[in-house]
Write an enzyme that holds these catalytic residues in place. Structure first.
Site, mmCIF file in Angstrom:
data_model
loop_
_atom_site.group_PDB
_atom_site.id
_atom_site.type_symbol
_atom_site.label_atom_id
_atom_site.label_comp_id
_atom_site.label_asym_id
_atom_site.label_seq_id
_atom_site.Cartn_x
_atom_site.Cartn_y
_atom_site.Cartn_z
ATOM 1 N N LYS A 126 0.835 -1.214 0.000
ATOM 2 C CA LYS A 126 0.000 0.000 0.000
ATOM 3 C C LYS A 126 0.865 1.257 0.000
ATOM 4 O O LYS A 126 0.646 2.173 -0.800
ATOM 5 C CB LYS A 126 -0.882 -0.024 1.262
ATOM 6 C CG LYS A 126 -1.470 1.308 1.641
ATOM 7 C CD LYS A 126 -2.250 1.229 2.936
ATOM 8 C CE LYS A 126 -1.461 1.369 4.211
ATOM 9 N NZ LYS A 126 -1.136 2.735 4.639
ATOM 10 N N ASN A 127 1.862 1.292 0.885
ATOM 11 C CA ASN A 127 2.646 2.520 1.041
ATOM 12 C C ASN A 127 3.636 2.760 -0.100
ATOM 13 O O ASN A 127 4.281 3.803 -0.148
ATOM 14 C CB ASN A 127 3.353 2.540 2.399
ATOM 15 C CG ASN A 127 2.360 2.806 3.521
ATOM 16 O OD1 ASN A 127 1.246 3.261 3.267
ATOM 17 N ND2 ASN A 127 2.756 2.507 4.753
ATOM 18 N N CYS A 160 -5.102 11.181 13.748
ATOM 19 C CA CYS A 160 -4.052 11.334 14.749
ATOM 20 C C CYS A 160 -4.109 10.247 15.800
ATOM 21 O O CYS A 160 -3.625 10.429 16.902
ATOM 22 C CB CYS A 160 -4.122 12.713 15.390
ATOM 23 S SG CYS A 160 -5.706 13.020 16.155
ATOM 24 N N ARG A 195 1.809 13.451 14.422
ATOM 25 C CA ARG A 195 2.085 13.460 12.982
ATOM 26 C C ARG A 195 2.202 14.875 12.390
ATOM 27 O O ARG A 195 1.393 15.298 11.558
ATOM 28 C CB ARG A 195 1.054 12.610 12.232
ATOM 29 C CG ARG A 195 0.944 11.224 12.837
ATOM 30 C CD ARG A 195 0.211 10.249 11.985
ATOM 31 N NE ARG A 195 1.063 9.640 10.984
ATOM 32 C CZ ARG A 195 0.666 8.718 10.128
ATOM 33 N NH1 ARG A 195 -0.575 8.326 10.145
ATOM 34 N NH2 ARG A 195 1.491 8.201 9.254
ATOM 35 N N ASP A 240 5.112 -0.220 12.170
ATOM 36 C CA ASP A 240 3.850 -0.799 11.688
ATOM 37 C C ASP A 240 3.682 -2.261 12.110
ATOM 38 O O ASP A 240 2.597 -2.822 11.944
ATOM 39 C CB ASP A 240 3.757 -0.692 10.151
ATOM 40 C CG ASP A 240 3.624 0.752 9.694
ATOM 41 O OD1 ASP A 240 3.261 1.606 10.518
ATOM 42 O OD2 ASP A 240 3.897 1.024 8.505
ATOM 43 N N ARG A 292 -8.524 -0.596 4.952
ATOM 44 C CA ARG A 292 -7.671 0.482 4.424
ATOM 45 C C ARG A 292 -6.349 -0.076 3.904
ATOM 46 O O ARG A 292 -5.762 0.483 2.980
ATOM 47 C CB ARG A 292 -7.366 1.504 5.535
ATOM 48 C CG ARG A 292 -8.477 2.495 5.796
ATOM 49 C CD ARG A 292 -8.024 3.499 6.839
ATOM 50 N NE ARG A 292 -6.685 3.946 6.519
ATOM 51 C CZ ARG A 292 -5.736 4.243 7.390
ATOM 52 N NH1 ARG A 292 -5.986 4.158 8.691
ATOM 53 N NH2 ARG A 292 -4.544 4.629 7.000
HETATM 54 N N1 EPU Z 1 7.701 13.656 11.754
HETATM 55 C C1 EPU Z 1 7.964 14.964 12.133
HETATM 56 N N2 EPU Z 1 7.743 15.942 11.224
HETATM 57 C C2 EPU Z 1 7.277 15.687 9.976
HETATM 58 C C3 EPU Z 1 7.025 14.368 9.591
HETATM 59 C C4 EPU Z 1 7.253 13.366 10.523
HETATM 60 O O1 EPU Z 1 8.350 15.234 13.251
HETATM 61 O O2 EPU Z 1 7.095 16.650 9.211
HETATM 62 C C5 EPU Z 1 7.908 12.574 12.733
HETATM 63 C C6 EPU Z 1 6.610 11.834 13.051
HETATM 64 O O3 EPU Z 1 5.871 12.476 14.066
HETATM 65 C C7 EPU Z 1 7.125 10.501 13.486
HETATM 66 C C8 EPU Z 1 8.364 10.300 12.614
HETATM 67 O O4 EPU Z 1 8.729 11.593 12.141
HETATM 68 O O5 EPU Z 1 7.514 10.531 14.821
HETATM 69 C C9 EPU Z 1 8.197 9.380 11.466
HETATM 70 O O6 EPU Z 1 7.051 9.718 10.700
HETATM 71 P P1 EPU Z 1 7.036 9.583 9.109
HETATM 72 O O7 EPU Z 1 6.888 10.935 8.515
HETATM 73 O O8 EPU Z 1 8.169 8.722 8.660
HETATM 74 O O9 EPU Z 1 5.706 8.794 8.885
HETATM 75 P P2 EPU Z 1 4.834 8.936 7.605
HETATM 76 O O10 EPU Z 1 5.702 9.173 6.444
HETATM 77 O O11 EPU Z 1 3.699 9.844 7.869
HETATM 78 C C10 EPU Z 1 4.889 6.429 6.826
HETATM 79 C C11 EPU Z 1 3.853 5.371 6.619
HETATM 80 C C12 EPU Z 1 3.343 4.899 7.964
HETATM 81 C C13 EPU Z 1 4.505 4.384 8.797
HETATM 82 C C14 EPU Z 1 5.584 5.466 8.905
HETATM 83 C C15 EPU Z 1 6.829 5.016 9.626
HETATM 84 C C16 EPU Z 1 2.851 6.088 4.536
HETATM 85 C C17 EPU Z 1 1.650 6.606 3.846
HETATM 86 N N3 EPU Z 1 2.745 5.938 5.849
HETATM 87 O O12 EPU Z 1 4.213 7.470 7.519
HETATM 88 O O13 EPU Z 1 2.433 3.859 7.711
HETATM 89 O O14 EPU Z 1 4.059 4.044 10.089
HETATM 90 O O15 EPU Z 1 5.959 5.906 7.595
HETATM 91 O O16 EPU Z 1 7.393 3.933 8.995
HETATM 92 O O17 EPU Z 1 3.851 5.786 3.901
HETATM 93 C C18 EPU Z 1 0.503 2.547 8.046
HETATM 94 O O18 EPU Z 1 0.676 2.077 6.912
HETATM 95 O O19 EPU Z 1 -0.300 2.071 8.872
HETATM 96 C C19 EPU Z 1 1.293 3.692 8.472
HETATM 97 C C20 EPU Z 1 0.943 4.461 9.496
#
Ligand code: EPU
Length: 416
Positions: free
Chosen positions: A22-23, A117, A122, A304, A397
């Site tokens: 998915k991701n 959230c 996030r 995850d 999802r």
């Molecule tokens: N963070 C910040 N600032 C930002 C962005 C992130 O501080 O601007 C922090 C977040 O709060 C968190 C950490 O960085 O503590 C990592 O977050 P990341 O941005 O890597 O997460 P994401 O890109 O929003 C993706 C996956 C998630 C998965 C995470 C971590 C997608 C669509 N989502 O999220 O997947 O948990 O990476 O591997 O790619 C899921 O599939 O259930 C899911 C939540």
């Protein structure tokens, strides 16, 4: 609202195939908007998040054709809106990666704070800082972000936090920016490397994806192409944990075991026997002893898979510590696991201890989010008797027709 009705406590047996990630697929849909030519996306999981992404893209003007199961064609010859539809955007974290192509193609992007959230705060500061570094103007009005830029300019960006979607979005933004962009402190997840390979096949010049430093040399434009979605490592890992927790003999097919080395370490330490092949993994029923688990960015243990592994620890001998380092709200789901009979002690929002083994009790549960929902499903498959999981939209999802696939390996599960 659909529910799953499960009669748990049975051993499972057989083969289960892993879907496309998915991701990874969601990012390919966004990347398809960087070019005016058609992009074919294959091995797409037929899950709700993908449907939401397709819906969102259509509101922007491009054509999204569902050619056959698992195959979509996106043609973004027209992109005539700069606004990410707030209602869908708010529900889907991956919507934020659309900001890159929309900004590049229209000079502007307006979007809501993305995603729910339930697993933590996030924030999106990584994106905002990144866009500013590439020369964009950022403002906020009526709860929406407004970013404008006539032409992005290459720059050096050092991410203050390792972010998967942040790395992907900035990598896409830099593809047609003027000059060279150096991204440091990047996330290294396989989905990022796969996205970069696809963008390069369309004419981009990206080096270093899959490492902490990515260098993007701006090109004039991108052509179309074909993307084949890599296997979902989280789904493969979830199935392996399910097999171990229910002491079942399951062969997980069509996966990329190399993407899950940290999980294999944890499972082996817990006493689980594994036969790891090139594209498959067999889990052989075995006695379980506890293990400590700390989530970490790739190649560490994936956040995850934290919730499924907690269920596994309820079935293992001894006291194990689970340290969730990525999200501050991602252990809250264990309150419900406690009500099922698990012996869980929360030390602080990031750390819990689980004392096992415990007999889990069947229960009527609400699925709070995707991964916790799937963890409950594993828990009720361990628990003898009838359980009900409500709000299965959350599981849909990210897991395609999960009940059908689990039924094939002997699970007693119905969707009603
Ligand atoms: N963070 C910040 N600032 C930002 C962005 C992130 O501080 O601007 C922090 C977040 O709060 C968190 C950490 O960085 O503590 C990592 O977050 P990341 O941005 O890597 O997460 P994401 O890109 O929003 C993706 C996956 C998630 C998965 C995470 C971590 C997608 C669509 N989502 O999220 O997947 O948990 O990476 O591997 O790619 C899921 O599939 O259930 C899911 C939540």
């Amino acid at each position: 609202m659909a529910q799953f009705v499960i009669n748990g406590g049975k051993k499972l047996k057989g083969e289960i195939r892993v879907s496309g990630a998915k991701n990874a697929a969601l990012k390919a849909f966004a990347a398809a908007l960087l070019t005016k030519e058609p992009v074919l996306i294959k091995n797409v999981p037929e899950v709700e998040d993908v449907s939401r992404m397709a819906e969102l893209i259509k509101t922007l003007g491009p054509k999204v054709e569902h050619i056959r199961r698992g195959e979509y064609r996106v043609t973004a010859d027209k992109l005539n809106s700069s606004e990410i539809e707030p209602e869908i955007g708010k529900k889907l974290r991956a919507s934020i990666v659309l900001t890159a192509p929309i900004l590049i193609r229209t000079g502007k992007v307006v979007f809501p704070h993305p995603g729910g959230c339930v697993i933590g705060e996030r924030p999106i500061d990584v994106f905002i800082d990144g866009f500013k570094a590439l020369g964009a103007n950022v403002s906020q009005e009526n709860g929406l972000y407004n970013i404008t830029a006539r032409k992005l300019k290459g720059a050096k960006i050092v991410f203050h936090n390792v972010s998967v979607t942040g790395t992907e979005t900035m990598m896409m933004s830099a593809v047609t920016a003027e000059g060279v962009t150096t991204l440091k402190n990047c996330a290294c997840e396989p989905e990022i490397e796969s996205l970069a390979q696809f963008l390069n096949s369309c004419g981009a010049d990206i080096k270093g994806a899959g490492t902490h430093t990515i260098i993007v040399s701006g090109v004039k434009s991108l052509g179309g192409g074909t993307y084949r979605t890599i296997p979902d490592r989280i789904e493969a890992g979830t199935f392996a944990i399910l097999a171990a927790a229910t002491k079942s003999n399951i062969l997980i097919k069509n996966c990329e075991p190399e993407h899950l080395d940290s999980l294999w370490n944890v499972l082996r330490k817990a006493g689980v026997r594994l036969n790891i092949g090139k594209n498959q993994v067999e889990v052989i029923p075995s006695g379980l002893k506890t293990v400590n688990v700390k989530t970490h960015e790739y190649p560490g243990f994936p956040t995850d898979l934290q919730s499924p592994v907690c269920v596994l620890l309820t079935q293992a001998e001894g006291q194990g510590l689970v340290h969730e380092t990525i999200y501050e709200g991602r252990l809250l789901w264990t309150e419900e696991l406690k009500r099922m009979g698990a012996n869980v002690l929360m030390h602080d929002p990031h750390r819990i201890s689980i004392q096992g083994p415990t007999k889990l009790r069947s229960r009527n549960i609400e699925s709070p989010d995707l991964r916790a929902g799937m963890a409950y499903l594993i828990a009720v498959l361990c628990a003898k008797g009838k359980s009900v999981i409500n709000n299965v939209y959350q599981i849909d999802r990210g897991y395609e027709k999960i009940e059908e696939r689990l039924r094939k390996i002997g699970a007693d599960i119905k969707r009603i």
